[in-house]
Design a protein around this motif. Sequence first.
Motif, PDB file in Angstrom:
ATOM      1  N   UNK A  71       0.827  -1.201   0.000  1.00 23.98           N
ATOM      2  CA  UNK A  71       0.000   0.000   0.000  1.00 23.98           C
ATOM      3  C   UNK A  71       0.867   1.260   0.000  1.00 23.98           C
ATOM      4  N   UNK A  72       0.399   2.287  -0.720  1.00 22.69           N
ATOM      5  CA  UNK A  72       1.110   3.560  -0.767  1.00 22.69           C
ATOM      6  C   UNK A  72       0.106   4.687  -0.985  1.00 22.69           C
ATOM      7  N   UNK A  73       0.475   5.875  -0.512  1.00 23.31           N
ATOM      8  CA  UNK A  73      -0.394   7.056  -0.606  1.00 23.31           C
ATOM      9  C   UNK A  73       0.408   8.210  -1.181  1.00 23.31           C
ATOM     10  N   UNK A  74      -0.264   9.042  -1.976  1.00 25.41           N
ATOM     11  CA  UNK A  74       0.321  10.279  -2.477  1.00 25.41           C
ATOM     12  C   UNK A  74      -0.764  11.343  -2.489  1.00 25.41           C
ATOM     13  N   UNK A  75      -0.391  12.573  -2.193  1.00 25.44           N
ATOM     14  CA  UNK A  75      -1.322  13.680  -2.235  1.00 25.44           C
ATOM     15  C   UNK A  75      -1.779  14.112  -0.863  1.00 25.44           C
ATOM     16  N   UNK A  76      -2.616  15.140  -0.865  1.00 21.79           N
ATOM     17  CA  UNK A  76      -3.126  15.711   0.383  1.00 21.79           C
ATOM     18  C   UNK A  76      -4.638  15.867   0.299  1.00 21.79           C
ATOM     19  N   UNK A  92      -6.409  19.512  -4.670  1.00 21.13           N
ATOM     20  CA  UNK A  92      -5.512  18.359  -4.666  1.00 21.13           C
ATOM     21  C   UNK A  92      -6.363  17.098  -4.561  1.00 21.13           C
ATOM     22  N   UNK A  93      -5.714  15.964  -4.493  1.00 20.02           N
ATOM     23  CA  UNK A  93      -6.399  14.705  -4.253  1.00 20.02           C
ATOM     24  C   UNK A  93      -5.442  13.782  -3.514  1.00 20.02           C
ATOM     25  N   UNK A  94      -6.009  12.836  -2.802  1.00 16.07           N
ATOM     26  CA  UNK A  94      -5.211  11.841  -2.111  1.00 16.07           C
ATOM     27  C   UNK A  94      -5.477  10.495  -2.774  1.00 16.07           C
ATOM     28  N   UNK A  95      -4.414   9.883  -3.266  1.00 18.88           N
ATOM     29  CA  UNK A  95      -4.522   8.611  -3.980  1.00 18.88           C
ATOM     30  C   UNK A  95      -3.895   7.515  -3.132  1.00 18.88           C
ATOM     31  N   UNK A  96      -4.634   6.437  -2.950  1.00 21.61           N
ATOM     32  CA  UNK A  96      -4.143   5.267  -2.233  1.00 21.61           C
ATOM     33  C   UNK A  96      -4.177   4.078  -3.178  1.00 21.61           C
ATOM     34  N   UNK A 129      -5.977  -1.995  -6.366  1.00 20.05           N
ATOM     35  CA  UNK A 129      -7.109  -1.383  -5.687  1.00 20.05           C
ATOM     36  C   UNK A 129      -6.716   0.076  -5.495  1.00 20.05           C
ATOM     37  N   UNK A 130      -7.407   0.988  -6.172  1.00 24.21           N
ATOM     38  CA  UNK A 130      -7.058   2.400  -6.128  1.00 24.21           C
ATOM     39  C   UNK A 130      -8.233   3.211  -5.606  1.00 24.21           C
ATOM     40  N   UNK A 175       0.865   8.462 -10.233  1.00 24.03           N
ATOM     41  CA  UNK A 175       2.243   8.061 -10.515  1.00 24.03           C
ATOM     42  C   UNK A 175       3.047   7.980  -9.224  1.00 24.03           C
ATOM     43  N   UNK A 176       2.926   8.997  -8.370  1.00 24.09           N
ATOM     44  CA  UNK A 176       3.653   9.013  -7.105  1.00 24.09           C
ATOM     45  C   UNK A 176       3.311   7.828  -6.224  1.00 24.09           C
ATOM     46  N   UNK A 177       2.032   7.536  -6.095  1.00 22.60           N
ATOM     47  CA  UNK A 177       1.602   6.415  -5.256  1.00 22.60           C
ATOM     48  C   UNK A 177       2.093   5.084  -5.821  1.00 22.60           C
TER      49      UNK A 177
END
Length: 99
Positions: free
Chosen positions: A6-11, A16-20, A61-62, A79-81
């Motif tokens: 699992x990884x997260x990017x954003x706020x 903005x958006x937070x992507x998991x 799973x996004x 991309x970051x996540x």
Amino acid sequence: MEIKKPAVAGTMESSDCQVTVEPGDGKIDFTLDSAVAHQFGNQIRKVTLETLKNLGVDNVKISIVDKGALDCTIKARIEGAVFRSVDQYKDLPWGGAIR
């Protein structure tokens, strides 16, 4: 590319958006939480699926919590996540292979 952890990017800030991302069950499982989903949900889904395809991700799973992010922001957060999930922090092909 295979999602390893699992990884997260954003706020959760405005615009903005937070992507998991998490390892999937053999498909792309997409979840969107957005106040503007009725207006822009289809576009957010399209950008998400195109970005995952360009990255070679088809088993994930996004989840996206959108706070009014533009397409370019959504793409960058995905991309970051994804790169965080595979522990790739160096030699990232920003703007190249992942266009």
